[in-house]
Design a protein around this motif. Structure first.
Motif, short mmCIF file in Angstrom:
data_model
loop_
_atom_site.label_atom_id
_atom_site.label_comp_id
_atom_site.label_asym_id
_atom_site.label_seq_id
_atom_site.Cartn_x
_atom_site.Cartn_y
_atom_site.Cartn_z
N UNK A 133 0.84 -1.20 0.00
CA UNK A 133 0.00 0.00 0.00
C UNK A 133 0.88 1.26 0.00
N UNK A 134 1.95 1.22 0.80
CA UNK A 134 2.87 2.36 0.85
C UNK A 134 3.54 2.57 -0.51
N UNK A 135 3.96 1.48 -1.13
CA UNK A 135 4.58 1.58 -2.45
C UNK A 135 3.57 2.11 -3.48
N UNK A 136 2.32 1.72 -3.39
CA UNK A 136 1.29 2.20 -4.31
C UNK A 136 1.07 3.70 -4.12
N UNK A 137 1.04 4.13 -2.83
CA UNK A 137 0.88 5.57 -2.55
C UNK A 137 2.10 6.35 -3.06
N UNK A 138 3.30 5.76 -2.84
CA UNK A 138 4.52 6.42 -3.32
C UNK A 138 4.50 6.52 -4.84
N UNK A 139 4.09 5.45 -5.51
CA UNK A 139 4.01 5.46 -6.97
C UNK A 139 3.01 6.51 -7.46
N UNK A 140 1.86 6.62 -6.77
CA UNK A 140 0.86 7.62 -7.13
C UNK A 140 1.41 9.03 -6.90
N UNK A 141 2.11 9.23 -5.79
CA UNK A 141 2.69 10.54 -5.48
C UNK A 141 3.74 10.92 -6.53
N UNK A 142 4.56 9.94 -6.92
CA UNK A 142 5.58 10.21 -7.95
C UNK A 142 4.90 10.53 -9.27
N UNK A 143 3.81 9.85 -9.60
CA UNK A 143 3.05 10.14 -10.81
C UNK A 143 2.49 11.55 -10.80
N UNK A 144 1.95 11.97 -9.64
CA UNK A 144 1.41 13.32 -9.52
C UNK A 144 2.53 14.35 -9.62
N UNK A 145 3.68 14.03 -8.99
CA UNK A 145 4.82 14.94 -9.05
C UNK A 145 5.31 15.07 -10.49
N UNK A 146 5.38 13.95 -11.19
CA UNK A 146 5.81 13.95 -12.59
C UNK A 146 4.85 14.78 -13.44
N UNK A 147 3.55 14.62 -13.23
CA UNK A 147 2.55 15.40 -13.99
C UNK A 147 2.67 16.88 -13.66
N UNK B 135 5.40 18.48 -12.65
CA UNK B 135 6.63 18.98 -13.28
C UNK B 135 6.39 19.20 -14.77
N UNK B 136 5.69 18.27 -15.42
CA UNK B 136 5.39 18.41 -16.84
C UNK B 136 4.53 19.65 -17.09
N UNK B 137 3.52 19.89 -16.26
CA UNK B 137 2.67 21.09 -16.41
C UNK B 137 3.50 22.35 -16.21
N UNK B 138 4.38 22.33 -15.20
CA UNK B 138 5.22 23.48 -14.91
C UNK B 138 6.16 23.74 -16.10
N UNK B 139 6.74 22.68 -16.65
CA UNK B 139 7.62 22.82 -17.80
C UNK B 139 6.86 23.39 -18.99
N UNK B 140 5.66 22.89 -19.24
CA UNK B 140 4.83 23.40 -20.34
C UNK B 140 4.49 24.88 -20.14
#
Length: 98
Positions: A7-21, A23-28
């Motif tokens: 569950x912690x790894x799933x939350x971490x993966x979701x948080x990294x996905x949100x962070x990646x999105x 960063x992409x929005x900020x870059x755009x």
């Protein structure tokens, strides 16, 4: 695998996905801002060039108007002289009737 760890790894993966999105929005957004700044610079350069062109054209119009006024005055004087010459010749060239 431990369910809590999964569950912690799933939350971490979701948080990294949100962070990646994020960063992409900020870059755009930065890229769009850069494009807008570049367009503003180009428009500013165009405006400066157009202002210079307008100033030159206005000066040229003023010169042409002055020349036209001068030519008009000289043409008016020439027409007056020709009319005076024609008027002076008319009575002598017309035979007297009687």
């Amino acid at each position: 695998m431990n369910p809590d760890l999964a569950a912690a790894l799933a939350r971490l993966d979701a948080a990294i996905g949100q962070l990646d999105a994020s960063v992409a929005r900020h870059f755009d957004a930065d890229l769009r801002r850069s494009d807008i700044e570049m367009e503003l610079q180009v428009m500013g350069d165009d405006r400066a060039r157009l202002a210079t062109d307008l100033e030159s054209a206005s000066a040229r119009v003023a010169q042409l108007e002055s020349a036209a006024d001068h030519v008009g005055a000289r043409l008016g004087a020439a027409i007056g002289s020709i009319q005076d010459i024609l008027a002076a010749e008319r009575p002598s060239s017309t035979p007297a009737r009687g």
